[in-house]
Design a protein around this motif. Structure first.
Motif, PDB file in Angstrom:
ATOM      1  N   THR A 722       0.851  -1.188   0.000  1.00  0.00           N
ATOM      2  CA  THR A 722       0.000   0.000   0.000  1.00  0.00           C
ATOM      3  C   THR A 722       0.887   1.239   0.000  1.00  0.00           C
ATOM      4  N   VAL A 748      -4.170   1.737  -3.011  1.00  0.00           N
ATOM      5  CA  VAL A 748      -3.920   0.301  -3.146  1.00  0.00           C
ATOM      6  C   VAL A 748      -4.198  -0.122  -4.582  1.00  0.00           C
ATOM      7  N   VAL A 780      -5.847  -2.072   6.357  1.00  0.00           N
ATOM      8  CA  VAL A 780      -6.409  -2.063   5.013  1.00  0.00           C
ATOM      9  C   VAL A 780      -6.996  -3.441   4.740  1.00  0.00           C
TER      10      VAL A 780
END
Length: 786
Positions: A722, A748, A780
């Motif tokens: 990310t 992302v 995430v």
């Protein structure tokens, strides 16, 4: 207790609105309790009080029934919630819903109740060299902790009021004339109307219509939060030392809401309301149930009202671990506490006839096994000769359920029992009743290798799932060779300095948050495994009615034990920083939490032995001393929570049910999304609908509670694969209380996932001024829709 009991009633998954939604039942004449919200302002002046008006509403439907009957109000709610509760059939509920002032009917949910070393393990002791949290807060003096549980045993030495100052002038609570309150226990009430509406009047043999604790759970949790120093303290000779709660001088207000068949929402809501009216500073709630939308969750509704009144609410995360999405009490205004271990355990190993040794855990004091002697071992689940068809009841025999063991096969033997259905200590009683001389309790696969020490009624020990397999294989192979399998249990007493510690308890409920995945739950963990604390004199340490032993202290495990640790710490922080809001206190606890054990590695997951994750421990394990001076906090007001509810796509009616306020959500929705709540953790959920690159952002507001002039620089530890940026990268404060914003942006790329699956990655954002370190987990989650 680590294994929750089955729920006796299911909460509807859709809100009953006007006109009333369909209510599924097994019988139209079956009664259950509803919590009824009323348009409070619509009371006609002819009624002297709202309660008279509410009763008139019930009387009007009673007279229309054939035959007529009297329906009584269970509780009236006037502070955190406007309305009442009543026990109704579905036709009665439908009739009531048609009255114009009736806004909502919420079916009641039944909840379940989910130390000598933990203060030392937490670094919570007075210090002659540095300023400690205990000293800064005067040990929590004049702060009031409201404990909603099974009551309290007031005569216990943990609740003496020696050298305490007068009861705080702000206190508005009550204590029955026949209950021995003092300057420590300053309030005591019980609420059983909801319980009795479903179960009938108590018979008095096992329950007491009093704040007095006949179960032990409430006494245990109350002393963890605020027990006085007691020496000597131990359970059956184990865990000897000085017992103390987190806030030894804090005052206790007891609200008994839990009974033999559970804790009923209508009683819990009334207790919350009364606690706020009485003037508590902290509410500690070690109970939980199924997760439903916040507007259907009575605990979430009650807790919102409490937090709005400045009361810190901590609740247990639940004991449904190690499975994912098992966490309960997930409302963002509640501090949700999971359980970890301390550096003390009670080893009791199994020595098998083939010389193999298997690690176990137990608290047992009584006639043991003769040193060096091996005893026959029996397992009813071995259908090849170790039991099964010969052993009596097959499956139920392997679980050691009541009446399932054949005394002719069990007498004089150690019995291997599988964990499940009945309680762990009850299995030992079944073995004892059948003539067995000892028990080995093996975890199921789901429980993994997590071990809980219980006060057994006969020589017994608990072993992990893999260890249980080792013992079963030994028994099976011995029987195939026509050899009698043998074993013994060796009790090693109390061991301190255990490594690694802490570990995340196997039973501790895990994330992700099933209601709002953008809000990480649990928030943090605290000691909850094998915790010694005070105990009632109404029942033995095993909790079984046949146990005639009595003990001043007992060792229990569960997130029920972790929650009051945080409740007591919140009282200390509130005493040291009276200006802090409930959200600021939680932020201080979370951003200073740690994730490294006493061996220098990431905390382990007890169930597997592998590294644990943010979904297991949230922000980490509490660190009280650092929480006293966190540097920065992420504060929240009720308006922020209302914006959060708006961004959760709740209707105006849904939000009003929680907050008692109507809110036009258009401005809130323009302002952001649910992840924009100024929470100490930051979580993003990306649903892959075919796009290759995705991004999102969150705004956080940091409040300076450290040095007046300070400069914080950011360190980003991005989740794998990310791209994370923070703007600005430096926060310069010029005064205490100053607030500065920063923006976190995450980018992302889509990944290959099977339909309906997801993957979660974690990192962190750390602000530091060289003195303070303020850490926010960054999560995430990538999801592939079905």
């Amino acid at each position: 207790m680590p294994k929750p009991k089955p729920f006796l009633i299911c909460l509807l998954l859709t809100l009953i609105t006007i006109p009333i939604h369909s209510i599924p039942t097994t019988s139209k004449l079956e009664q259950r309790t509803f919590i009824i919200r009323v348009n409070y302002e619509a009371k006609p002046s002819i009624f002297p009080s709202h309660q008279h008006w509410y009763q008139s509403s019930l009387n009007s439907i009673s007279s229309s029934l054939n035959p007529p009957k009297q329906i009584q109000i269970l509780h009236t709610y006037d502070t955190l919630f406007h309305g009442f509760s009543a026990h109704l059939t579905d036709p009665e509920a439908n009739l009531l819903s048609k009255q114009p002032h009736i806004l909502d009917l919420i079916p009641e949910q039944v909840r379940d109740i989910h130390t000598t070393r933990s203060p030392l393990f937490l670094g919570l002791q007075p210090s002659s060299n540095t300023s400690s949290l205990l000293e800064e807060s005067d040990f929590g003096s004049d702060l009031v902790i409201g404990v909603l549980d099974t009551g309290i045993w007031p005569e216990h030495p943990s609740f003496n009021d020696r050298d305490l100052t007068a009861i705080p002038a702000k206190w508005r609570g009550y204590c029955p004339s026949d209950f021995p309150c003092n300057k420590k226990i300053i309030g005591a009430r019980f609420f059983c109307e909801g319980y009795e509406a479903t179960n009938g009047k108590m018979n008095g043999s096992t329950e007491i219509r009093s704040p007095r604790d006949s179960d032990g759970h409430g006494t245990h949790t109350a002393s963890i939060s605020a027990g006085r120093y007691v020496f000597p303290a131990d359970t059956l000779g184990y865990a000897k030392g000085i017992a103390a709660g987190m806030a030894p001088k804090a005052r206790l207000a007891v609200y008994k809401v839990c009974w033999t068949s559970g804790c009923y929402d209508s009683d819990i809501l009334k207790a919350f309301e009364q606690a706020v009216i009485d003037g508590v500073d902290v509410i500690s709630l070690s109970v939980g149930g199924v997760v439903v939308p916040y507007y259907l969750d009575t605990i979430a509704i009650a807790a919102f009202g409490a937090v709005k009144n400045g009361v810190f609410v901590s609740a247990s995360a639940g004991n449904g671990g190690p499975g994912g999405s098992s966490v309960t009490n997930v409302a963002p205004w509640v501090t949700t506490v999971g359980a970890g271990s301390i550096d003390r355990d009670f080893p009791a190993e199994v020595l098998l006839g083939n010389g193999k040794r298997v690690l176990g855990m137990s608290v047992y004091s009584g006639p043991g096994f003769r040193p060096g002697k091996l005893y026959p071992i029996f397992y009813a689940g071995n259908r090849d000769g170790g039991g099964g068809s010969e052993g009596g009841d097959g499956y139920s025999g392997s679980l050691c359920l009541d009446g399932s063991l054949d005394p002719d096969l069990v007498k004089g033997k150690i019995v291997l029992c599988d964990r499940g259905i009945n309680s762990r200590v009850a299995k030992g009683q079944v073995v004892k009743d059948a003539g067995g001389i000892g028990m080995i309790l093996a975890n199921a696969v789901f429980d993994g290798e997590g071990l809980v020490a219980d006060c057994h009624v006969l020589p017994a020990t608990a072993v992990g799932s893999a260890s249980g397999d080792v013992i079963r294989r030994y028994i099976g192979s011995s029987l195939k060779k026509s050899v009698v399998p043998t074993a013994t249990i060796i009790f090693h007493g109390t061991r301190v300095g255990v490594r690694p510690a802490p570990v995340v308890a196997a039973f501790s409920a895990r994330g992700p948050n099933p209601q709002t995945p953008e809000i990480l739950k649990p928030d943090l963990i605290a000691p909850g495994l094998n915790i010694l604390a005070s105990w009632t004199q109404r029942i033995g340490p095993s909790g079984l009615t046949v146990d005639n032993r009595r003990a001043e202290f007992n060792i229990l495990s569960g997130t029920s034990m972790a929650c009051p640790h945080v409740s007591g710490l919140a009282a200390l922080l509130k005493a040291a920083h009276p200006e802090w809001s409930p959200a600021a206190i939680r932020s201080a606890l979370m951003t200073t939490a740690y994730t490294v054990d006493n061996q220098g590695g990431i905390m382990k997951d007890e169930s597997t032995g592998n590294e644990s994750t943010v979904m297991d421990y949230g922000a980490g394990h509490v660190h009280p001393q650092k929480a006293m001076d966190p540097g920065l906090v992420y504060d929240l007001t009720t308006y922020d929570y209302i914006d959060f509810l708006c961004n959760s796509n709740y209707t105006i009616n849904n939000i009003e049910l929680i907050t008692k306020k109507k809110r036009d959500c258009r401005d809130a929705k323009r302002a952001g999304h649910v992840g924009n709540l100024n929470y100490p953790t930051i979580s993003y959920v990306f649903v892959q609908y075919g796009q290759h690159k995705m991004s999102s952002h969150s705004i956080r507001i940091a409040t300076n509670v450290g040095d007046p002039t300070s400069v914080y620089k950011v360190k980003i530890n991005p989740p794998m694969d990310t791209n994370v940026t923070v703007e600005p990268e430096q926060l310069s404060f010029r005064r205490v209380g100053q607030k500065l914003n920063f923006l976190v942006r995450v980018q992302v790329e889509s990944i290959k996932l099977s339909a309906g699956s997801s993957v979660t990655k974690s990192g962190s954002i750390v602000w530091s001024d060289g003195k303070h370190t303020v850490t926010s987990p960054l999560i995430v989650t990538m999801q592939q829709p079905l």
